[in-house]
Design an enzyme around this catalytic site. Structure first.
Site, short mmCIF file in Angstrom:
data_model
loop_
_atom_site.label_atom_id
_atom_site.label_comp_id
_atom_site.label_asym_id
_atom_site.label_seq_id
_atom_site.Cartn_x
_atom_site.Cartn_y
_atom_site.Cartn_z
N SER A 215 0.84 -1.18 0.00
CA SER A 215 0.00 0.00 0.00
C SER A 215 0.89 1.25 0.00
O SER A 215 1.69 1.44 -0.91
CB SER A 215 -0.96 -0.04 1.18
OG SER A 215 -1.93 0.98 1.09
N ASP A 450 -9.00 -5.26 -4.94
CA ASP A 450 -8.50 -4.19 -4.08
C ASP A 450 -9.29 -2.92 -4.37
O ASP A 450 -9.25 -2.39 -5.48
CB ASP A 450 -7.01 -3.98 -4.38
CG ASP A 450 -6.38 -2.92 -3.50
OD1 ASP A 450 -7.09 -2.29 -2.69
OD2 ASP A 450 -5.15 -2.73 -3.62
N HIS A 488 -7.28 -5.72 -0.66
CA HIS A 488 -6.08 -4.92 -0.37
C HIS A 488 -5.15 -5.63 0.61
O HIS A 488 -3.93 -5.54 0.50
CB HIS A 488 -6.52 -3.57 0.19
CG HIS A 488 -5.42 -2.55 0.27
ND1 HIS A 488 -4.76 -2.08 -0.85
CD2 HIS A 488 -4.87 -1.89 1.33
CE1 HIS A 488 -3.86 -1.18 -0.49
NE2 HIS A 488 -3.89 -1.05 0.82
#
Length: 560
Positions: A215, A450, A488
């Protein structure tokens, strides 16, 4: 004839940086001897010096498993506390140049039995929390040792600001130096301090340096390869927030659309969309299993208008206002001018996993894009992360006004500031020639379910690197993998793979990775594997062939 005190002799040896066998010195004394400042001249960017607040020898500890949280299975890096060997835990802070800027806090872990290399861990969100470097890397298998457990020196940082109760996550960005530290400078500065500490402890710099992040941490890894190509030998960047500026604008747009009367997408509306996606796309990969593996075919085939209300219809469909919110998720966000590196838009999100059954607050639209209630100003506790993050970024990064109404954001009116932030934050530079030339290896991994950031941003970036450098050159140093069905955090499909070892084998042995295998595991010993799938190199996807759908060999990486 005088005899030097053994402790003084040890300190003198460490001060000189002389090469020595690190196992030949007393580890307690060697650790304690690190508690002296690191001068600013050892840091490769303008900076104050680093203060070592503590250097403590920590005893070895066995693996532990945290209790299961109330909202479904957490990712391995949360659930599993890896075993650690004996190591020296060094805590410290790098002083800013601007006295009004916060310090950069860091933790460096120096194992007594060192393998000669290091791993830097990236952060997440807007950072502000110290990354310890003690956990598992992104996507790691919980049944395998952590980097520290393998003998790597590890380290992390809070990126140069500290979160505080009642203070917006983005407020630090009002200080220019704190913003630059968050954008890129803190990771370089902490890297340099960590190398200096390794020289002191072991008598030499690490022979190989790796960076792993997911991320925001994935963005940091790409940033290091782009801005400081000589500093790392291998980078693993999972679900990276590559086009940072575009993501904040796109996430804010989705929130604004849901603030319109009747525009909020509640869980029933989200499930309606997911059911329609699965009806159109689930079986396109040869297997109806709730995972949209042929994601490109689905992107072409699925038309969200099929869930729109017909005239007079009031249930089992989405209203015009709700459809505008869905369109905000699927359509690119286009800027009226180029951002850094010529990027002009942020791609829409993928298809599949919208309702994220069983993953609670960690995935799907309800967590990232729609929330548990309609968006408000200021964002309430039920707000989506996209609204919390995006609206705050608009206020503190772009408008630089905590009272600014994000609904009034106009990219054209804020063009100068948007370009400034883009030049700092966006890791979109396709020219990786310097990183490749010195032998660097880069692996990027995207998850197609995601909704924190669009996986197509990573795909677009990979394509831009190929366009700049050519496919043969890119194949020599870079890989892109795409995991259908994973959110994610890697939940929803098999996503565990020992990517650090993949990097080590490529960097140190020249073993270039092809298609891999990723697994889904129970998060308690003996960490039973419950499902496995191929991890296909882009643009391939796993297509079911025959046999047990829980086994990777029942699938083939298909390149249409």
């Amino acid at each position: 004839m005088s005899i030097m005190n053994p402790r003084i002799a040890l300190v003198a040896l460490l001060l000189c940086g002389c090469a020595t066998d690190p196992t030949s010195v007393d580890p307690t004394q060697a650790c304690a001897a690190l508690a002296r400042p690191v001068e600013a001249r050892a840091i490769g960017l303008p900076s104050g010096g680093a203060t070592i607040e503590s250097a403590t020898l920590v005893a070895a500890a066995p693996l532990a498993v945290n209790p299961k949280p109330p909202f479904g299975p957490p990712p391995p890096e949360v659930a599993v506390v890896p075993a650690t060997p004996q190591y020296c835990k060094v805590l410290g802070a790098i002083a800013p140049v601007d006295p009004k800027a916060p310090p950069i806090r860091f933790q460096v872990n120096l194992p007594t039995q060192w393998n000669g290399s290091s791993v830097q861990f990236g952060g997440g969100g807007f950072n502000g929390v110290l990354i310890s470097g003690l956990g598992l890397p992104p996507s790691a298998r919980p049944d395998l040792p952590s980097p520290l457990g393998r003998g790597f020196a590890t380290y992390g940082t809070d990126s140069g600001h500290q979160n505080a109760p009642g203070v917006p996550l983005q407020a630090f960005a009002l200080n220019d130096e704190a913003l630059v530290n968050f954008a890129y400078a803190s990771y370089k500065k902490v890297r340099d301090v960590a190398v200096e500490l390794m020289k002191r402890r072991y008598g030499s710099a690490p022979k190989r340096l790796y960076f792993v992040g997911s991320s925001e941490g994935g963005r940091e890894g790409l940033t290091m390869a782009q801005r400081f190509p000589a500093d790392f030998d291998g980078v693993f960047s999972r679900v990276p927030v590559i086009n940072w500026t575009g993501l904040q604008a796109a996430g804010t747009r989705v929130g604004v659309a849901q603030m319109a009367p009747g525009g909020w997408l509640d869980r029933d509306a989200v499930k309606l969309v997911q059911d329609a996606v699965l009806a159109d796309c689930d079986a396109r990969d040869g297997l109806a299993d709730g995972i949209v593996s042929d994601y490109e075919a689905c992107r072409r085939a699925f038309d969200a208008r099929r869930v729109a209300c017909a005239p007079g219809q009031t249930s089992g469909c989405l209203s015009d206002a709700q459809m505008r919110a869905v369109e905000a998720l699927y359509a690119p966000y286009r800027f009226p001018y180029p951002l850094a590196n010529g990027v002009i838009s942020y791609p829409g999100w993928g298809r599949g996993g919208e309702a994220a059954p069983g993953s609670g607050p960690v995935g799907g639209w309800p967590s990232w894009q729609t929330g548990e209630a309609a968006p408000t100003l200021p964002p309430g506790p039920s707000a989506s992360r996209a609204w919390l993050y995006g609206s705050g970024a608009i206020q503190y990064f772009y408008a630089r006004d905590p009272a600014f109404d994000p609904r009034r954001f106009d990219a054209q009116a804020h063009a100068t500031r948007v370009r400034e932030v883009s030049a700092l934050m966006d890791s979109t530079d396709p020219d990786l020639a310097a990183f490749a030339a010195r032998g660097g290896k880069l692996v990027v991994s995207e998850h197609m379910a995601d909704y924190a950031q669009s996986p197509y941003a990573g795909i677009d970036y990979y394509r831009s690197v190929v366009a700049r450098m050519g496919q043969p050159a890119v194949d020599r140093f870079m890989r892109l993998y795409v995991t259908p069905g994973a959110d994610h955090m890697g939940i929803g499909a098999p996503s565990n793979v020992d990517m650090l070892q993949v990097l080590v084998d490529w960097v140190e042995k020249g073993s270039a990775p092809g298609d891999l295998v990723q697994v889904m595991q129970q998060l308690a010993p003996p960490f039973e594997i419950t499902m496995a799938r191929p991890m296909c190199r882009y643009p391939a996807y796993p297509r079911y062939a025959r046999g047990d759908a829980r086994r990777a060999e029942s699938f083939q990486c298909r390149r249409d």
